[in-house]
Design an enzyme around this catalytic site. Structure first.
Site, mmCIF file in Angstrom:
data_model
loop_
_atom_site.group_PDB
_atom_site.id
_atom_site.type_symbol
_atom_site.label_atom_id
_atom_site.label_comp_id
_atom_site.label_asym_id
_atom_site.label_seq_id
_atom_site.Cartn_x
_atom_site.Cartn_y
_atom_site.Cartn_z
ATOM 1 N N ASP A 1 0.540 -5.312 4.525
ATOM 2 C CA ASP A 1 0.730 -4.339 3.416
ATOM 3 C C ASP A 1 1.256 -3.017 3.524
ATOM 4 O O ASP A 1 1.224 -2.465 4.595
ATOM 5 C CB ASP A 1 -0.250 -4.479 2.467
ATOM 6 C CG ASP A 1 -0.798 -5.877 1.997
ATOM 7 O OD1 ASP A 1 0.161 -6.679 1.854
ATOM 8 O OD2 ASP A 1 -1.879 -5.947 1.709
ATOM 9 N N LYS A 2 1.976 -2.300 2.687
ATOM 10 C CA LYS A 2 2.223 -0.975 2.899
ATOM 11 C C LYS A 2 1.458 -0.077 3.354
ATOM 12 O O LYS A 2 1.433 0.740 4.129
ATOM 13 C CB LYS A 2 2.936 -0.461 1.465
ATOM 14 C CG LYS A 2 3.574 0.845 1.485
ATOM 15 C CD LYS A 2 3.754 1.506 -0.115
ATOM 16 C CE LYS A 2 4.031 2.763 0.121
ATOM 17 N NZ LYS A 2 4.226 3.379 -1.407
#
Length: 301
Positions: free
Chosen positions: A137-138
């Site tokens: 994820d970011k």
């Protein structure tokens, strides 16, 4: 050409957005709201709200414009490359960087940086994620393996599918544990009430996460997680499901948590077989500075 759907309400009932989400494949409520806003959904030739309750004989026309192709532009963004050979490279992705371009993040991604670094990236079926065989994820930091050719892509994807690779994460989570380790085996799918979230759902895809408690503090714990499967948001969803959400997680955690730049989750160890030689490769990177600072603070309490 845009996709067009047209139908007349017969016995259906309920909200317009719920009805459309069930009738049109892969159409999320968020996308429905965008289409309504842009006057691409009409009921009896009129624009209505997502909450509109459909009525018998309503004529609904939905026009879905084709999305503009994402521009794959090389960008001179610094990369922390841990390892590279003719087949693969391993990169330490910083917290805050998106892995590949998408509608909300068309540039400044890891892929844009990789394209600047090398012309040798395996093509992907989707076209917008060359070299990428798995994601984090970011706001999760840590190790990612990248394929530089089609042979490497197939090898790495097979290792992921057959669970022969190694992926270990560090996480600071809420609460303390009575057990030293455990296994979370709970299927994950799209949240029925919030399309932006994943959740443990009855008909979801198999998801298995192993965890070991490393340290416990006042109201928090440091744990290690080993992924057996790789579902979207898997660790975050599973830990929230058992009552120990990842600290700082804006989507699955409590409002009041450790201050940082998102969830305190770090892909620390990555291991896999080199596609051509079969030699086992294993890498380890320490968490980002803010992760280490919060750990130091917790140890002092």
């Amino acid at each position: 050409m845009p996709d067009k759907y047209q139908f007349i309400i017969k016995d259906e009932q309920g909200r317009l957005d719920s009805l459309l989400a069930s009738k049109i494949p892969n159409l999320s409520r968020t996308r429905i709201q965008e289409l309504l806003r842009d006057k691409n959904i009409l009921v009896n030739d009129k624009v209505v709200k997502p909450s509109y309750k459909v009525q018998k004989n309503d004529l609904i026309v939905v026009t879905i414009p084709q999305l503009k192709p994402l521009a794959m532009i090389p960008e001179d963004i610094p990369l922390d490359i841990i390892y590279e050979d003719q087949d693969v490279l391993v990169v330490n992705k910083p917290q805050g960087m998106v892995v590949h371009p998408a509608a909300g993040h068309p540039d400044h991604t890891l892929v844009n940086a990789l394209l600047f670094h090398t012309k040798n990236l395996a093509q992907s079926p989707e076209g917008f994620r060359p070299g990428i065989v798995h994601r984090i994820d970011k706001d999760t930091s840590g190790l990612l393996m990248v394929a530089k050719n089609s042979f490497a892509r197939e090898s790495l994807e097979n290792q992921l599918a057959h669970k022969t690779n190694k992926r270990l994460y560090l996480a600071i989570v809420h609460g303390n544990f009575s057990e030293k380790s455990g296994v979370i085996n709970a299927p994950i799918g799209r949240d029925h009430f919030n399309r932006k979230k994943m959740a443990v759902v009855e008909n979801g895809k198999e998801a298995v996460t192993h965890f070991t408690v490393l340290e416990q503090f006042q109201n928090y714990s440091l744990i290690e997680c080993r992924l057996e499967t790789g579902r979207t948001h898997q660790i975050r969803v599973h830990l929230s499901y058992i009552g120990h959400p990842v600290a700082g997680d804006p989507l699955y955690g409590p409002q009041h948590s450790l201050k940082g730049h998102g969830q305190f989750l770090h892909a620390q160890i990555l291991g896999f077989k080199q596609p051509h030689s079969g030699k086992w490769l294993e890498f380890k990177v320490e968490p980002p500075q803010i992760f280490l600072e919060r750990l130091t603070e917790l140890r002092k309490k």
